[in-house]
Design an enzyme around this catalytic site. Structure first.
Site, mmCIF file in Angstrom:
data_model
loop_
_atom_site.group_PDB
_atom_site.id
_atom_site.type_symbol
_atom_site.label_atom_id
_atom_site.label_comp_id
_atom_site.label_asym_id
_atom_site.label_seq_id
_atom_site.Cartn_x
_atom_site.Cartn_y
_atom_site.Cartn_z
ATOM 1 C CB ALA A 110 -1.870 62.130 -34.388
ATOM 2 C CG HIS B 150 -0.826 67.569 -27.676
ATOM 3 N ND1 HIS B 150 -1.226 66.635 -26.751
ATOM 4 C CD2 HIS B 150 -1.589 67.362 -28.774
ATOM 5 C CE1 HIS B 150 -2.210 65.901 -27.263
ATOM 6 N NE2 HIS B 150 -2.437 66.313 -28.502
ATOM 7 N NE ARG C 200 -8.607 65.949 -32.710
ATOM 8 C CZ ARG C 200 -8.712 66.952 -31.876
ATOM 9 N NH1 ARG C 200 -8.613 68.203 -32.295
ATOM 10 N NH2 ARG C 200 -8.909 66.735 -30.603
ATOM 11 C CB CYS D 33 2.342 59.242 -33.851
ATOM 12 S SG CYS D 33 1.657 60.026 -35.323
#
Lengths: 512, 493
Positions: free
Chosen positions: B77, B207, B108, B74
């Site tokens: 994220a 992003h 990550r 999503c």
């Protein structure tokens, strides 16, 4: 040049090479604008002080490094314990990617679940169409026997009504009318993953039990609860019940689902409580829960229908296991067989052999409330002191149960339970009132790094050690395994501390 | 080191037909637009957009279909997990219920140097842990207090970002107002990010939103004391997974460039603030950070260039293309760097290529690696049978045509069902994808490497990283376990 083809260096050794150390020092000095070293040292020391602890415990709004997850994770977990069941989580899709990843990283196993992939338009108009299309797709592609529907917080905030959505979907032909689609609302902003386990399990049982006449038999139901060691524990549970000749149904058994073999075939579904067993479980004489806080509503429901109920706190160690077996024996009339008594005797024998190394050791324990209780109880049995017991998802009632446990043993005198606190609180506790050992999950490695307390991993999730969950920590055999785990850590630490030749190695004893 | 091979496009086209048969009709129609095979065009690559080896456009960046088991995540994220999370001297609040922050906590592998909990905070989980009352009454007051408590307990934090989870946008909280107020009170950078998970169709919009938040809440907000130099560059879109950015930085420094900012792996807030003062933006992950590069180009006149540090062929090509922006000294240095590492490359290839030659690979990753790692495999003699993006856009599929050969299977936002069937039928020698895909694939007896986290290894960038990449692909494929699946008594059958 640090790298070579002969001996390839990956991150752990590579960045310790001088070229990289120099480069990183330059980056820090020239480009990072980080605070001066002396300020960092000063603040670092301050974070370990009593003054800081008091500020830290005065927090009212901020949570740092909590030891809990959200409801749908528990819902996905419990649904995975039923035969050919696909979890369908209604709401945003990213959540499902997270649950699947989280469970896969712990079990090192596949974890299948689908999302209704709601986006902005569904936020405005509701997610009914997502449910209609989604159920049809899941049914066609993954051919489950049951689809267990839970919710993300998005669907909860906008108020989607699962009951009517599922009825609507069936009316539209997404799945056959008689296809099993149990559901539970699992808002992430209420409780934790243990609450979600409870809600989804109750949803599944209600789906099968409601409006049916109960015809009591002598069988018992056992609910394991949310458990990272479920693979080993559930199998041990079944072995013990088998030895006792007890006719029992495990309600949600994930042991096979999260432990499929590698033989060339990917099994999306494996094992689990069958639909027939789940239906018939209504008629059982009693339902036992291995974890009270995973089953508050479910047990209430079972009791309402006339079943006897009992809840344990992750029964571990000697008396925990005794009590569980005694209860099973009382409910079923089946005696505890000699073989089990022999296992018990061997556990006591091992504890007696090693008691000198365990007596007086101090511990911090964190995790789900029932685990912390069961673990602390076993520690008390070894003569250890579980000084700091913390459950982010523990409440006042749990704290009181813990206090009663402490009061039951002279080794509980200096011990305290911390409900609703997180691992940043735990950091302050460990820094100001140090203990010998820390028991928790992989996240505890940051506490081990900051404070130096050796970490023992016995709680979900365990990401950085492999396969421990395949072995039980329940039953007398499980207790033996826990005992060995504690002892290994104690001996390894002692060896580390005494290994320096000519300095400390007089104590580097061959026999301990 | 161009490798000459093609894929069986007829077989791949048939596979697509086969998997589509399983879908209800409405879904089949939608899914078929996301599946294709690369078609030979064989026009020389003119630029990033035009020309290339093949044409492999499919529908992309549109909503996932409910119930099909998409692998996507999503917007949260994409923002917290990818762009903002690695900025090390800020505290990133997962604002909302506990889960999102919990599941993404430390997963990550954004490496960084610092005293965690004191001056850096990447591997910590800060959350406002929303309860029912926060949903009912709103969470702005709580957020206000959360920021106060962060300032009190973590005084060396340079700022705070507020990473919105789903409920924030649904209950009408005004996190921007809280951010402004706290900025005024504390003087620290406070960045509200509207990355609620229901926005957009994947990580991708997260992003974009995260990039916009840098533009709106970080750039030009305070005086940046910094003496700019002629060789200053920013590395954009390298998240330092397993140390990738460090294995890249060492090369850029060796060729005489000054990396004044690294976004956002191992980054400090200062590295972000000063970025517009550099001469050139070098962008690795185009998908997640092209937006801010375009903004810097428009507003500050900064050029940007895409580069690829996976495998020696692409590294050498990238070093030369980067050097072309600078003077002869840098150009000569680039040649020296390539020359210096050539013996290492030769040894790695000599050691591993014989063990990997002709092995086939299927990839399914995020928004960059489905094309960027291809040449690294080919440098080792391996062939790409299929590739696809979780959250690529049309321009990513255009760029993919520069990399893949005729007949390569292309799958966008692949479903669990499709990927399993494709892998089962193609039976590649290696699959590179994520944690959710790892165990099903391995159960089938097919070697696997996680290509998001480098499977807890790395770095894979740069020459140093290529050695590790080669070693890891070898150990995955050639481990004896794959030969042990069948018991002796079944071998005869």
């Amino acid at each position: 040049m640090p790298q070579s083809a002969d001996k390839v260096l990956d991150h752990a050794p590579l960045f310790r090479e001088p070229e990289y150390r120099d480069m990183l020092a330059r980056k820090k000095a020239q480009f990072e604008n980080m605070p001066p070293r002396e300020d960092v040292v000063q603040v670092a020391d301050w974070t370990k002080s009593w003054e800081y602890r008091e500020k830290n415990f005065a927090r009212e709004a901020l949570t740092v490094n909590p030891a809990k997850a959200c409801q749908p994770l528990g819902a996905v977990f419990v649904a995975a314990g039923f035969e050919k069941t696909m979890s369908f989580v209604h709401g945003s899709q990213g959540c499902v990617a997270y649950y699947r990843s989280h469970l896969s990283r712990h079990f090192k196993e596949p974890c299948s679940a689908v999302s209704s992939s709601m986006t902005e338009d569904a936020a405005v108009f509701g997610g009914l169409n997502n449910m209609i299309d989604g159920l049809a797709n899941t049914y066609a592609l993954y051919q489950p026997k049951m689809i267990a529907v839970s919710t993300t917080c998005m669907a909860e905030v906008i108020g989607d009504d699962l009951q009517s959505f599922i009825a609507n979907s069936k009316a539209k032909g997404s799945v056959p009318e008689d296809f099993d689609v149990p559901y539970a609302h699992t808002p992430a902003f209420v409780g934790s993953h243990t609450t979600g386990y409870d809600n989804m399990l109750k949803g599944i049982l209600e789906h099968f039990w409601k409006n049916r006449q109960r015809e009591p038999n002598s069988r018992i139901n056992i609910i394991p609860g949310f458990d990272g060691f479920a693979v080993g524990n559930n199998r041990e549970l079944k072995r013990i019940l088998g030895m006792m000749g007890v006719d029992a149904t495990i309600l949600s058994d994930v042991a096979d689902q999260f432990d499929t073999p590698s033989d060339g075939e990917f099994r999306m579904y494996a094992g689990g409580t069958s639909i027939e067993q789940a239906k018939d479980a209504l008629n059982s004489a009693a339902t036992l829960s291995m974890q009270e806080y995973c089953t508050v509503k479910t047990l209430e429901y079972a009791a309402e229908l006339g079943q006897q109920t009992a809840a344990f706190h992750y029964p571990m160690g000697v008396r925990g296991t005794d009590e569980f077996l005694l209860k099973v024996s009382q409910l079923t009339g089946r005696p505890v067989p000699k073989e089990i008594e022999m296992e018990r005797g061997r556990l006591i024998d091992a504890m007696a052999d090693s008691q000198a190394w365990l007596h007086g050791k101090t511990y911090a324990i964190y995790g789900d409330p029932d685990f912390v209780y069961g673990m602390a109880r076993f520690i008390l049995e070894t003569g250890g002191e579980p000084r700091h017991c913390l459950a982010t998802n523990g409440n006042k009632a749990w704290e009181e149960q813990m206090e009663a446990l402490f009061a039951s043993s002279p080794y509980g005198a200096g011990c305290k339970a911390w409900g609703g606190k997180d691992l940043w609180h735990m950091r302050s506790l460990l820094a100001t009132e140090p203990v010998d050992l820390l028991i928790g999950n992989s996240y505890g490695k940051y506490l081990e790094r900051d404070i130096g307390t050796p970490l023992i991993r016995l709680m979900f999730p365990i990401f950085d050690r492999h396969h421990h969950h395949r072995f039980p920590i329940w039953g007398y055999q499980g207790a033996l395994r826990v005992l060995i785990t504690l002892l290994d850590k104690i001996f390894d630490k002692l060896d580390e501390e005494t290994i320096e030749p000519g300095v400390t190695d007089y104590s580097y004893d061959l026999t301990r | 080191m161009s490798l000459d091979y093609t894929n069986d496009s007829e077989f791949h086209a048939k596979l697509i037909e086969e998997v589509l048969e399983a879908y209800p009709e409405k879904t089949r129609k939608r899914r078929q637009k996301h599946l294709s095979t690369a078609k030979d065009v064989d026009a020389p690559a003119e630029d990033e957009q035009n020309g290339g080896l093949t044409e492999c456009s499919v529908k992309s960046n549109i909503k996932s279909i409910p119930g099909v088991m998409t692998i996507r995540g999503c917007a949260y994220a994409g923002s917290k997990g990818v762009v903002w999370g690695p900025v090390k001297d800020m505290v990133h609040i997962s604002h909302g219920p506990v889960g999102c922050g919990q599941y993404s906590w430390s997963q990550r592998r954004n490496y960084y140097i610092g005293d965690t909990g004191v001056d850096t905070f990447v591997t910590m989980q800060f959350t406002s842990d929303f309860q029912e009352r926060d949903i009912v009454f709103g969470g702005d007051k709580k957020l206000d207090k959360v920021i106060d408590e962060i300032n009190e307990l973590f005084p060396l934090a340079k700022g705070v970002s507020i990473q919105s989870e789903c409920p924030i946008g649904l209950i009408g909280d005004d996190i921007e107002a809280v951010a402004k107020k706290k900025n005024k009170e504390t003087g620290k950078t406070i960045v509200p990010v509207r990355c609620e998970g229901f926005r957009g169709v994947s990580q991708s919009l997260g992003h974009h939103i995260a990039n916009d938040a840098i533009r709106d809440w970080v750039f030009d907000k305070k005086e940046v004391a910094f003496e700019a130099g002629a060789y200053d560059v920013n590395v954009i879109g390298d998240y330092n997974i397993g140390g990738d950015a460090w294995a890249s930085r060492i090369l850029l420094e060796e060729m005489g460039l000054r990396v004044v900012g690294n976004w956002s792996g191992d980054a400090t807030l200062a590295e972000i603030e000063r970025a517009p003062k550099a001469k050139l933006n070098l962008i690795h992950c185009y998908r997640s950070m092209n937006y801010i590069c375009r903004h810097m180009e428009e507003k500050y006149g900064m050029p940007w260039i895409e580069y690829n540090f996976f495998g020696p062929s692409q590294i050498a090509d990238s070093l030369r293309r980067i050097a072309a922006f600078f003077d002869d000294r840098i150009k000569e240095n680039a040649e020296k760097v390539i020359e210096k590492y050539q013996p290492l490359v030769d040894k790695i290839v000599a050691k591993y290529r014989p063990r990997l030659q002709g092995k086939t690979v299927m990839l399914y990753v995020g928004g960059l690696r489905p094309r960027h790692v291809i040449t690294a495999y080919e440098d080792l003699g391996m062939e790409i049978a299929g590739t696809g993006y979780e959250f690529g856009h049309n321009d990513d599929y255009q760029r993919t045509g520069h990399y893949v050969k005729d007949g390569t299977l292309i799958y966008d936002d692949v479903t669990g069902y499709e990927l399993e069937k494709f892998i089962e039928r193609i039976r590649p020698d290696l699959v590179g994808s994520g944690i959710k895909e790892k165990y099903p694939v391995q159960k089938m007896g097919i070697p696997f490497r996680q290509m998001h986290s480098w499977d807890y290894s790395g770095p894979y960038h740069g020459y140093d990283g290529f050695a590790i990449f080669a070693r890891d692909m070898d150990l995955a494929i050639n481990n004896p376990v794959w030969g042990l699946f069948k018991p002796l008594w079944n071998d005869a059958a």
